[in-house]
Each structure stands twice: as C-alpha cells, then as structure tokens.
Design a protein around this motif. Structure first.
Motif, mmCIF file in Angstrom:
data_model
loop_
_atom_site.group_PDB
_atom_site.id
_atom_site.type_symbol
_atom_site.label_atom_id
_atom_site.label_comp_id
_atom_site.label_asym_id
_atom_site.label_seq_id
_atom_site.Cartn_x
_atom_site.Cartn_y
_atom_site.Cartn_z
ATOM 1 N N CYS A 149 0.817 -1.217 0.000
ATOM 2 C CA CYS A 149 0.000 0.000 0.000
ATOM 3 C C CYS A 149 0.850 1.267 0.000
ATOM 4 C CB CYS A 149 -0.911 0.017 1.217
ATOM 5 S SG CYS A 149 -1.966 -1.444 1.389
ATOM 6 N N ALA A 150 2.196 1.114 -0.050
ATOM 7 C CA ALA A 150 3.070 2.280 0.083
ATOM 8 C C ALA A 150 2.827 3.305 -1.018
ATOM 9 C CB ALA A 150 4.527 1.832 0.087
ATOM 10 N N TRP A 151 2.507 2.851 -2.224
ATOM 11 C CA TRP A 151 2.317 3.780 -3.333
ATOM 12 C C TRP A 151 1.132 4.720 -3.109
ATOM 13 C CZ3 TRP A 151 -2.254 3.691 -6.124
ATOM 14 C CH2 TRP A 151 -3.060 2.550 -5.969
ATOM 15 N N MET A 152 0.192 4.321 -2.249
ATOM 16 C CA MET A 152 -0.978 5.159 -2.000
ATOM 17 C C MET A 152 -0.640 6.374 -1.128
ATOM 18 S SD MET A 152 -3.922 2.238 -1.414
ATOM 19 C CE MET A 152 -5.275 3.428 -1.496
ATOM 20 N N LYS A 153 0.532 6.359 -0.493
ATOM 21 C CA LYS A 153 0.938 7.482 0.356
ATOM 22 C C LYS A 153 1.628 8.590 -0.435
ATOM 23 C CE LYS A 153 1.642 4.272 4.211
ATOM 24 N NZ LYS A 153 2.617 3.725 5.181
ATOM 25 N N GLU A 154 1.942 8.333 -1.702
ATOM 26 C CA GLU A 154 2.629 9.327 -2.519
ATOM 27 C C GLU A 154 1.658 10.441 -2.899
ATOM 28 O OE1 GLU A 154 4.198 7.256 -5.825
ATOM 29 O OE2 GLU A 154 5.491 5.946 -4.619
ATOM 30 N N PRO A 155 2.058 11.696 -2.740
ATOM 31 C CA PRO A 155 1.145 12.815 -3.052
ATOM 32 C C PRO A 155 0.871 12.921 -4.548
ATOM 33 C CG PRO A 155 3.355 13.620 -2.546
ATOM 34 C CD PRO A 155 3.365 12.156 -2.237
ATOM 35 N N VAL A 156 -0.376 13.072 -4.906
ATOM 36 C CA VAL A 156 -0.780 13.237 -6.298
ATOM 37 C C VAL A 156 -1.930 14.241 -6.358
ATOM 38 C CG1 VAL A 156 -0.115 10.886 -6.968
ATOM 39 C CG2 VAL A 156 -2.439 11.334 -6.176
ATOM 40 N N GLU A 157 -2.173 14.772 -7.546
ATOM 41 C CA GLU A 157 -3.332 15.610 -7.772
ATOM 42 C C GLU A 157 -4.514 14.718 -8.110
ATOM 43 O OE1 GLU A 157 -3.774 18.826 -7.409
ATOM 44 O OE2 GLU A 157 -1.709 19.130 -6.709
ATOM 45 N N ALA A 158 -5.579 14.813 -7.338
ATOM 46 C CA ALA A 158 -6.733 13.947 -7.558
ATOM 47 C C ALA A 158 -7.934 14.765 -7.997
ATOM 48 C CB ALA A 158 -7.076 13.173 -6.284
ATOM 49 N N ALA A 159 -8.802 14.108 -8.783
ATOM 50 C CA ALA A 159 -10.007 14.787 -9.255
ATOM 51 C C ALA A 159 -11.054 14.922 -8.152
ATOM 52 C CB ALA A 159 -10.591 14.035 -10.443
ATOM 53 N N VAL B 298 -12.286 3.545 -5.808
ATOM 54 C CA VAL B 298 -11.022 3.314 -6.509
ATOM 55 C C VAL B 298 -11.172 3.623 -8.000
ATOM 56 C CG1 VAL B 298 -9.354 1.533 -7.183
ATOM 57 C CG2 VAL B 298 -10.201 1.636 -4.825
ATOM 58 N N ALA B 299 -12.299 3.271 -8.582
ATOM 59 C CA ALA B 299 -12.520 3.545 -10.005
ATOM 60 C C ALA B 299 -12.423 5.039 -10.303
ATOM 61 C CB ALA B 299 -13.869 3.000 -10.443
ATOM 62 N N ARG B 300 -12.818 5.880 -9.332
ATOM 63 C CA ARG B 300 -12.742 7.335 -9.521
ATOM 64 C C ARG B 300 -11.344 7.877 -9.257
ATOM 65 N NH1 ARG B 300 -17.678 7.262 -6.336
ATOM 66 N NH2 ARG B 300 -16.481 8.063 -4.563
ATOM 67 N N LYS B 301 -10.443 7.052 -8.721
ATOM 68 C CA LYS B 301 -9.055 7.431 -8.414
ATOM 69 C C LYS B 301 -9.009 8.564 -7.377
ATOM 70 C CE LYS B 301 -7.968 8.136 -12.809
ATOM 71 N NZ LYS B 301 -9.111 7.612 -13.593
ATOM 72 N N ASP B 302 -9.902 8.496 -6.375
ATOM 73 C CA ASP B 302 -10.000 9.557 -5.367
ATOM 74 C C ASP B 302 -8.845 9.525 -4.374
ATOM 75 O OD1 ASP B 302 -12.353 10.402 -6.450
ATOM 76 O OD2 ASP B 302 -13.641 9.678 -4.832
ATOM 77 N N LEU B 303 -8.648 10.661 -3.704
ATOM 78 C CA LEU B 303 -7.885 10.682 -2.463
ATOM 79 C C LEU B 303 -8.838 10.253 -1.355
ATOM 80 C CD1 LEU B 303 -5.783 13.980 -2.548
ATOM 81 C CD2 LEU B 303 -4.922 11.651 -2.651
ATOM 82 N N VAL B 304 -8.380 9.354 -0.485
ATOM 83 C CA VAL B 304 -9.289 8.742 0.486
ATOM 84 C C VAL B 304 -8.754 8.928 1.900
ATOM 85 C CG1 VAL B 304 -10.511 6.638 1.147
ATOM 86 C CG2 VAL B 304 -9.883 7.009 -1.251
ATOM 87 N N SER B 305 -9.651 9.336 2.805
ATOM 88 C CA SER B 305 -9.343 9.401 4.234
ATOM 89 C C SER B 305 -10.320 8.490 4.965
ATOM 90 C CB SER B 305 -9.471 10.833 4.766
ATOM 91 O OG SER B 305 -8.569 11.702 4.105
ATOM 92 N N VAL B 306 -9.824 7.808 6.016
ATOM 93 C CA VAL B 306 -10.643 6.854 6.757
ATOM 94 C C VAL B 306 -10.535 7.172 8.246
ATOM 95 C CG1 VAL B 306 -11.059 4.420 7.293
ATOM 96 C CG2 VAL B 306 -10.255 5.072 5.001
ATOM 97 N N GLY B 307 -11.686 7.212 8.928
ATOM 98 C CA GLY B 307 -11.682 7.478 10.358
ATOM 99 C C GLY B 307 -12.854 6.821 11.061
ATOM 100 N N GLY B 308 -12.816 6.811 12.378
ATOM 101 C CA GLY B 308 -13.896 6.264 13.185
ATOM 102 C C GLY B 308 -14.555 7.356 14.012
ATOM 103 N N PHE B 309 -15.820 7.157 14.347
ATOM 104 C CA PHE B 309 -16.523 8.155 15.150
ATOM 105 C C PHE B 309 -17.384 7.461 16.197
ATOM 106 C CE2 PHE B 309 -19.650 7.120 11.914
ATOM 107 C CZ PHE B 309 -20.858 7.146 12.585
#
Length: 407
Positions: free
Chosen positions: A32-42, A76-87
């Motif tokens: 999953c390391a590649w997902m931490k690389e900064p990119v411009e997302a739509a 994933v199909a949209r190639k989004d930047l994703v954040s995950v949290g709990g509440f």
C-alpha cells in the motif's frame, strides 16, 4: 575443468548467505506504500466508521470492511484521495486512521496489467483501513451520526472536484438532536419532528455539494436489540430526511442509502476498556396495538369468532410470530347495551376466543383479559361533520385490542 579458487568460493558462499539472511530478516514490502505518494486527484472520499457498542457488539460485531467491497471499488474507479476514520458520540472527535491516501492507479502506470493490479491493491488497502477503524476503541460513549456527517463534510471543504462521504453505521444515534433511545420508530410525523428539532438546534449538517452514501442502516451487531423490517424502513426514511434526500438536492449533491448486507465477524478486544454506551431498544416497552372492531369479529351478544375475521387475525399472528421474544395480550371490550352482570363475562369470552385463534395460528405467549366496558375510545371514527355518531361510539366500544409487546 575450470576450478573456482577457494577464496572466491568462500566469498560467494558468504555473500549468498548474507543475501538469504537479509531476505529472511527484512520486513515484507508494503503493497500500500504507493498510495501514500502525493498526487493531484479529481476528487476526495471520506469514509467514516461507527465505533459505537451497537455496531461492535460484545463479541461479534458488524464487519464493514469485508462487506462494502462494491462501494470501495467505486471509490477506486474514480481514483480519489481517500481518508478513513472512526466516530462515536463526541461531536468534535474523529479518530483518523489514514488521511489522503491516493487510489490513483493510472498516473505513471501505462501498463494495463499493472493498472489492474494497482486497482486490486487499492481496494484491499482501503478494506484494511476500514477494518482498522472498526477495531479502534472509541473516545467516547454513544453515537452521533449527524455530527459525523458534519465532520465528514467539513473535511471535504477544500476539495475542488467531486466530494464524497461514505458513512458506515447502523443509524442508531444516542446523542444529539437525533437521539433515538426513546423513539417510537413508527411514523413520519416523528421523523419530521426530529428534523425540526435538529434544524432549530443548528445540528443539521451542511451537505451541499457532497455525495453522501449511508451503509448498514438498521443492522446492529447480532447480540444487540434487533429492529423489525418496518423499523429498518423507518430508520432509512429518517436518515434520508436528515441528509436532505427528501428535498430537491442542489447540483452535485446526493444522499444514497446503500442496500448493502453487512456481515459479522469477531472483533479484536481493545487494549483499553471502551466507554459505556446507551442502548437503543426500539421502543420495546411500547406495545404494538391492533384495535379490531367487534363488528368484524363477532355477532351481537356472541363470543364466536366469525370465519370472515380469520384472515385479519392471521395477519396479527404472523406479526407476533415474527417479532423476536414478543408476548401478546388480548383485551376484550363490550358496548353498554348488554346487562351489566354479563358485560365482564362476554368481554372475557371474546378475549378467550381470540386467544384460542391466535394460539391455533402459532402464537405461543398469549394472555386474555375481559375488560368489560371501555373507559374511552382511543381512535374514534369520525363522521364528515367531525363528530361521533351513536353507532360510531358503539362500534368503538365493542372492540378487541391486541398488544404485541417486545421483551
């Protein structure tokens, strides 16, 4: 034959042993390391996971991570930047597991096979993050779904592209304006009242421009109080109302309740004891009452149930049988036209007759009570003029009430 010099052979063996030892001792590569690389997302997606006790259960909780694969695949199909949290119940506290992980499987990746591999990796990595969020001990007791919607929308404010919010919850808020611990779970008038209170308290989230998806509504942990199908429908209507789905949405705004079946899995015990959580019991102490007119059940001065009334009683029996742990109380009433000394006997005989029919239809816990004359008419039949006629009053008096009580 050429011989390898002893010194060279020894060096080769030493180098090989070093490489093997290094492979054995080194940590596994992070897929999953590649997902931490900064990119411009739509666009961006925020995934929030309900950590409250009704979802966690005592030993077997809801398994959001392995139940929402189709929803994560769309992210994933949209190639989004994703954040995950709990509440949980604290309106200001989101426990972030990961921020701005890139699901962009296409940038700098022209090989079709590698792209497909990246897609699968991204879904798997997000699944792991959701599972981690679900297993993290909450900071506070209870659950505040509206506050989670507000926090999720706030974290998307700087996004210029598509803004998506995926909230994984059973919908059982126990704090804030949508506290459901004393809710009746019955009709839309209560839903509208909750919406008005939330608006008056300024607790309704501002979701304009956000695509909201709610998954898991009405699906608490298996060892928690369970809603009926009607109560699940009520919950769906409530949250669609509170997130604006019942009103004309602004462009780029939507609120979807995903029809996703959430599986169960044994959860890992948190290192710290989670806070005490209140429990939503779906108004278990409030009976579900069927008021059946005596004219539909009996002839005048008779306690024999008419054959034409059997389909009606069968509907009640099915509802009672499919209400877990319920018990049924039958109350018989008569109108004042009979002899006073016979009123109690006739009302008891009618209650007993209905009890016998329900028992024959498979209802196991039924008690019957003859109440005699009623003290009032709880749901009077009205004429066009808005007043009850004498006949209306008689029909309301000579009735049978059947209470299905959840315990």
């Amino acid at each position: 034959m050429n011989r390898v010099p002893p010194l060279a052979a020894a060096l080769g063996l030493t180098l090989l042993a070093g490489l093997l030892g290094a492979c054995g001792d080194s940590p596994r590569l992070d897929a999953c390391a590649w997902m931490k690389e900064p990119v411009e997302a739509a666009g961006r997606t925020v995934v929030l996971v309900d950590d409250s006790a009704s979802v966690r259960g005592r030993s077997t909780g809801r398994d959001y991570a392995h139940s929402i694969g189709a929803l994560l695949t769309k992210v994933v199909a949209r190639k989004d930047l994703v954040s995950v949290g709990g509440f949980s119940g604290d309106p200001a506290q989101i426990t972030w597991i990961a921020k701005d992980r890139s699901a962009d499987w296409a940038t700098h990746n022209d090989n079709a096979i590698n792209r497909e591999k990246r897609k699968q990796q991204a879904v798997g990595c997000l699944t792991g993050l959701v599972g981690k969020a679900a297993s993290t001990a909450p900071h506070s007791g209870g659950s505040n779904v509206l506050a989670a919607l507000t926090a999720g929308a706030s974290s998307l404010e700087e996004t210029s592209g598509r803004r998506s919010l995926l909230v994984l919850t059973d919908g059982l808020s126990t704090t804030g304006c949508a506290d459901l611990r004393s809710a009746g779970f019955r009709d839309t008038s209560e839903i509208n009242a909750i919406a008005r209170v939330c608006a008056a308290r300024d607790e309704t989230p501002a979701l304009t421009g956000v695509h909201v998806t709610l998954a898991g509504l009405g699906q608490p942990a298996a060892d928690q109080p369970a809603p009926t199908a009607a109560q699940r429908t009520w919950l769906t209507t409530l949250w669609r109302t509170l997130c604006g789905a019942t009103h004309r949405a602004a462009p780029g705004t939507s609120c979807t309740v995903a029809r996703t079946a959430i599986g169960t899995a044994a959860h890992r015990v948190a290192r710290t004891k989670p806070p005490h959580d209140p429990v939503v019991r779906y108004a278990d102490d409030r009976p579900e009452t069927y008021q059946l007119p005596g004219a539909a059940l009996f002839d005048t001065n008779s306690s024999a149930v008419r054959a034409s009334a059997l389909p009606l009683l069968n509907d009640v029996a099915v509802r009672a049988r499919t209400t877990p742990g319920s018990r049924v109380t039958v109350s018989g009433y008569v109108d004042p036209r009979g002899r006073p000394d016979n009123n109690r006997q006739l009302s008891q005989a009618r209650a007993d007759a209905v009890q016998k029919v329900l028992t024959g239809l498979g209802v196991t816990r039924v008690t019957a009570h003859g109440r005699g004359l009623p003290t009032g008419c709880p749901k009077p039949a009205r004429t066009a003029a808005g007043r009850m006629t004498a006949e209306d009053r008689l029909q309301c008096d000579r009735r049978v009430d059947i209470d299905i009580i959840r315990k």
